[in-house]
Every structure is written in C-alpha cells, then in structure tokens.
Design a protein around this motif. Structure first.
Motif, mmCIF file in Angstrom:
data_model
loop_
_atom_site.group_PDB
_atom_site.id
_atom_site.type_symbol
_atom_site.label_atom_id
_atom_site.label_comp_id
_atom_site.label_asym_id
_atom_site.label_seq_id
_atom_site.Cartn_x
_atom_site.Cartn_y
_atom_site.Cartn_z
ATOM 1 N N GLN A 183 105.752 19.404 6.749
ATOM 2 C CA GLN A 183 104.549 20.165 6.429
ATOM 3 C C GLN A 183 104.738 21.653 6.695
ATOM 4 O O GLN A 183 104.258 22.500 5.932
ATOM 5 N N VAL A 184 105.445 21.982 7.765
ATOM 6 C CA VAL A 184 105.732 23.396 8.052
ATOM 7 C C VAL A 184 106.572 23.997 6.938
ATOM 8 O O VAL A 184 106.317 25.125 6.479
ATOM 9 N N ALA A 222 106.938 27.587 2.254
ATOM 10 C CA ALA A 222 107.704 27.811 1.020
ATOM 11 C C ALA A 222 107.074 28.929 0.206
ATOM 12 O O ALA A 222 105.839 29.062 0.147
ATOM 13 N N PRO A 223 107.888 29.762 -0.437
ATOM 14 C CA PRO A 223 107.339 30.856 -1.245
ATOM 15 C C PRO A 223 106.551 30.321 -2.420
ATOM 16 O O PRO A 223 106.973 29.364 -3.081
ATOM 17 N N ARG A 224 105.384 30.890 -2.672
ATOM 18 C CA ARG A 224 104.509 30.442 -3.770
ATOM 19 C C ARG A 224 104.801 31.240 -5.031
ATOM 20 O O ARG A 224 105.084 32.448 -4.978
ATOM 21 N N SER A 225 104.693 30.535 -6.141
ATOM 22 C CA SER A 225 104.894 31.199 -7.423
ATOM 23 C C SER A 225 103.720 32.106 -7.712
ATOM 24 O O SER A 225 102.572 31.761 -7.431
ATOM 25 N N GLY A 231 115.386 12.780 5.738
ATOM 26 C CA GLY A 231 115.221 14.066 5.084
ATOM 27 C C GLY A 231 114.510 14.042 3.749
ATOM 28 O O GLY A 231 114.386 15.088 3.102
ATOM 29 N N THR A 232 114.021 12.893 3.316
ATOM 30 C CA THR A 232 113.286 12.822 2.055
ATOM 31 C C THR A 232 111.838 13.231 2.284
ATOM 32 O O THR A 232 111.180 12.697 3.186
ATOM 33 N N LEU A 233 111.355 14.161 1.472
ATOM 34 C CA LEU A 233 109.982 14.630 1.617
ATOM 35 C C LEU A 233 109.008 13.578 1.112
ATOM 36 O O LEU A 233 109.203 12.996 0.037
ATOM 37 N N LEU A 234 107.945 13.340 1.875
ATOM 38 C CA LEU A 234 106.926 12.374 1.460
ATOM 39 C C LEU A 234 106.234 12.795 0.173
ATOM 40 O O LEU A 234 105.690 11.958 -0.551
ATOM 41 N N TRP A 241 116.380 27.090 -0.970
ATOM 42 C CA TRP A 241 117.205 25.880 -0.940
ATOM 43 C C TRP A 241 117.453 25.450 0.494
ATOM 44 O O TRP A 241 117.335 24.284 0.832
ATOM 45 N N ASP A 242 117.797 26.406 1.344
ATOM 46 C CA ASP A 242 118.055 26.091 2.754
ATOM 47 C C ASP A 242 116.811 25.494 3.408
ATOM 48 O O ASP A 242 116.900 24.557 4.191
ATOM 49 N N ARG A 243 115.656 26.039 3.102
ATOM 50 C CA ARG A 243 114.426 25.582 3.713
ATOM 51 C C ARG A 243 114.106 24.153 3.280
ATOM 52 O O ARG A 243 113.711 23.324 4.077
ATOM 53 N N ARG A 244 114.286 23.860 2.018
ATOM 54 C CA ARG A 244 113.967 22.535 1.512
ATOM 55 C C ARG A 244 114.902 21.462 2.065
ATOM 56 O O ARG A 244 114.519 20.307 2.212
ATOM 57 N N HIS A 245 116.132 21.836 2.337
ATOM 58 C CA HIS A 245 117.106 20.861 2.793
ATOM 59 C C HIS A 245 117.323 20.895 4.307
ATOM 60 O O HIS A 245 118.212 20.216 4.814
#
Length: 330
Positions: free
Chosen positions: A320-321, A326-329, A266-269, A8-12
């Motif tokens: 992009q970084v 991000a952790p992959r499922s 902060g919105t991801l493309l 969550w922290d990484r995404r935001h």
C-alpha cells in the motif's frame, strides 16, 4: 528514463525484500540448527510444501489478474477423495488421477466463466466454489479412503531419483517434489514466455486498457481460473501421494496459506506485478518458518500462523505504501 527506472525499482521492491528475507531466514537456520545443513532438509522442505506450493503457482496467475481463488483447498480435498474412491473401487490410479484433474479443471473453468460472463466478484464466486467442492468431497465419501494399489505404491516409493551435491550430501527426490518443481517450471514459462502470461499481466495492470489493446478478457479469465483449478487438482494428487489416502476434510485453510505465500513472494494484491519465482520464495519462507519452529520445539505450532500473519501484514502494508507513493499520471 530516470523516472521510469525509479518506478520500476519501487514496484519490484517487494520481490527484493522477499529475497533478502528468505536469505536471512535460511542463514539463521543454518547458523542455529545442524539438521538444516543438508540437502535432505531442502528437498524435504519442497516435498512438505508441495501441495500448497502447487496451488500457489496457480494462485499467482489469479492474483496477477487482480482476482482471488478461495476454492483451492476444497478442490484439493475433492481430488484426494475422488482418487481414493476410484482406486478403492478397482480403477487404475492413473485413470483416477485423470478424473480428479478433469473435475478440478472443469470447476475452475466454470468459475472463470461465471466471473466474466456475469461480472461477478471473484471473492464471492470462489467462496461459493469453496463450499461446493467441500460439500462434494463429503458426498463422495464421509470418511477417509485408504489408497492401496501396486502402481500407487510404486509412484510413492520408486518414482524419483537420487540427488548428490558435494558438501550437502545425498538424498532422494520423491515424486511429490518432482511434481512441484515441474509445475513451477511450467508456471515460469507460462508467465514469461507466452501470450497468456502477458495477457494476465495486462488485465491485472489495467483491465480497460487491456480490452482496448485487444486482450481476450473472457478466454483469459476462463483459462486462468481453469489453471488455478488444475493446480489445485495436482495439489490434491500430491496430497494423496503423501497421505496414501483421500480425505474430505483435508486442505482447510490451504487457500489462505497459498495466498499468503503469493503476497509474501512479492505479487501485488491489486494485480499486474509479481512472478512465479517470487511465489517460490514465498513458499520457501513459510516452509522454513514452520521447519524452524518444529526444530526449536520451544514454541507451539500456532506460532507458525502468528509469524505468517505478521509477515503477510507487513507485506500488505508495504504494498500500500508503494502504491500510494507511485508517481501519478498527469
């Protein structure tokens, strides 16, 4: 739980960076320029960026869904020309506003329908819409149309209220600033408190998963591009109020500034992560950069675009970084 929290922290993180950047820019402006230490500066910042900010609110929903809308600048121009031509032809400004909004909403809805029904790339469909709306604006009028009507003048000069904040002074909040703030509030409510907002986030996060969950992809796509068109129409009305004219050549590049403000906010493309509040901060950042350059006077106006380009590039690289880390499922 720890993994989820870190994710969550990484995404935001882009939103956090945006907030810190806005605070740093405004603090710097306060430190070096006396004119920024007033309430009037903040209200003028909102008023001066009203059209772009309104368009950026609609653009936020489009980008949250993983799409893009390149037509908003041209729709702004078309709306101003429609309003100017109708008022010059003897029609009441309120009727002219309604016609302009109806046309812009219809264009957005048609765009959304084409994208969903024929699985077309949003970039190409909205690019076609950009050319169509710009051409239509010049068909309506090849020259700027001056707007002169008592009701229109009353909206420009009288509609608003005086705002007093101790320590910051007193200033007049004009109709265009009110329009921007109203659209912003509605946008926040739509995103956070309605099924439409949740559906847009679901589509942007994973379109196939959203389909399996029963999200109405077609209706949501049509509605979100119609919303973007409606916001562009409102941006056109704000522009007409500021200029007291309809101009077929206005709004060129506005869609790119709106996209930049959304991304800087902060919105991801790639869609699925972002907020209208973040977009407001992105709009304010671009506005402060322009205002500071104008106040300083030592750098020419093109430096606003250079600075905006560097900020946008930095946020895209950061996105992009974050995506790659991000952790992959399993």
């Amino acid at each position: 739980m720890a993994i989820t929290l870190r994710s969550w922290d990484r995404r935001h993180l882009p939103l956090v960076v945006t907030a810190v950047l806005l605070l740093a820019l405004y603090s710097g402006a306060l430190a070096f320029y006396d004119s920024t230490r007033s309430l009037r500066f903040l209200i003028d910042l909102i008023k001066g960026n009203a059209a772009m900010g309104i368009c950026a609110v609609g653009m936020t929903f489009v980008i949250l869904s993983g799409g893009i809308d390149l037509s908003v600048g041209s729709v702004v121009a078309l709306t101003t020309v429609l309003v100017g031509t109708l008022v010059a032809g003897g029609y009441h400004p309120l009727l002219a506003f309604c016609v302009g909004l109806a046309v812009s909403l219809l264009l957005g809805a048609v765009t959304g329908f084409l994208i969903h029904e024929f699985s077309l790339p949003p970039f190409l469909v909205t690019l076609a819409g950009m050319f169509f709306a710009r051409g239509a604006a010049f068909v309506v009028s090849m020259q700027p149309v001056s707007i002169d009507h008592p009701t229109f003048d009353w909206i420009v000069d009288e509609l608003g209220f005086a705002l007093l904040i101790p320590g910051l002074g007193r200033t007049w909040v004009a109709a265009t600033a009110l329009l921007f703030l109203s659209v912003l509030v509605v946008g926040v409510i739509l995103q956070r408190s309605t099924s439409f907002g949740r559906n847009v986030l679901a589509i942007g996060g994973d379109r196939q998963a959203a389909l399996l969950m029963g999200v109405p992809l077609g209706a949501t796509t049509v509605c979100l591009y119609a919303l973007s068109g409606l916001c562009a129409g409102l941006g056109g009305i704000a522009t007409a109020l500021i200029d007291s004219a309809g101009k077929p050549n206005i709004g060129a590049g506005l869609e790119l500034e709106a996209i930049a403000s959304v991304v800087i906010g902060g919105t991801l493309l790639t869609g699925g992560v972002g907020s209208v509040v973040g977009t407001l901060m992105g709009v304010m950042i671009t506005g402060i950069v322009r205002a500071v350059l104008n106040l300083d006077g030592r750098l020419p106006s093109p430096w606003h675009h250079i600075t905006l380009g560097l900020l946008l590039l930095g946020f895209i690289v950061m996105q992009q970084v974050l995506i790659r880390s991000a952790p992959r499922s399993p």
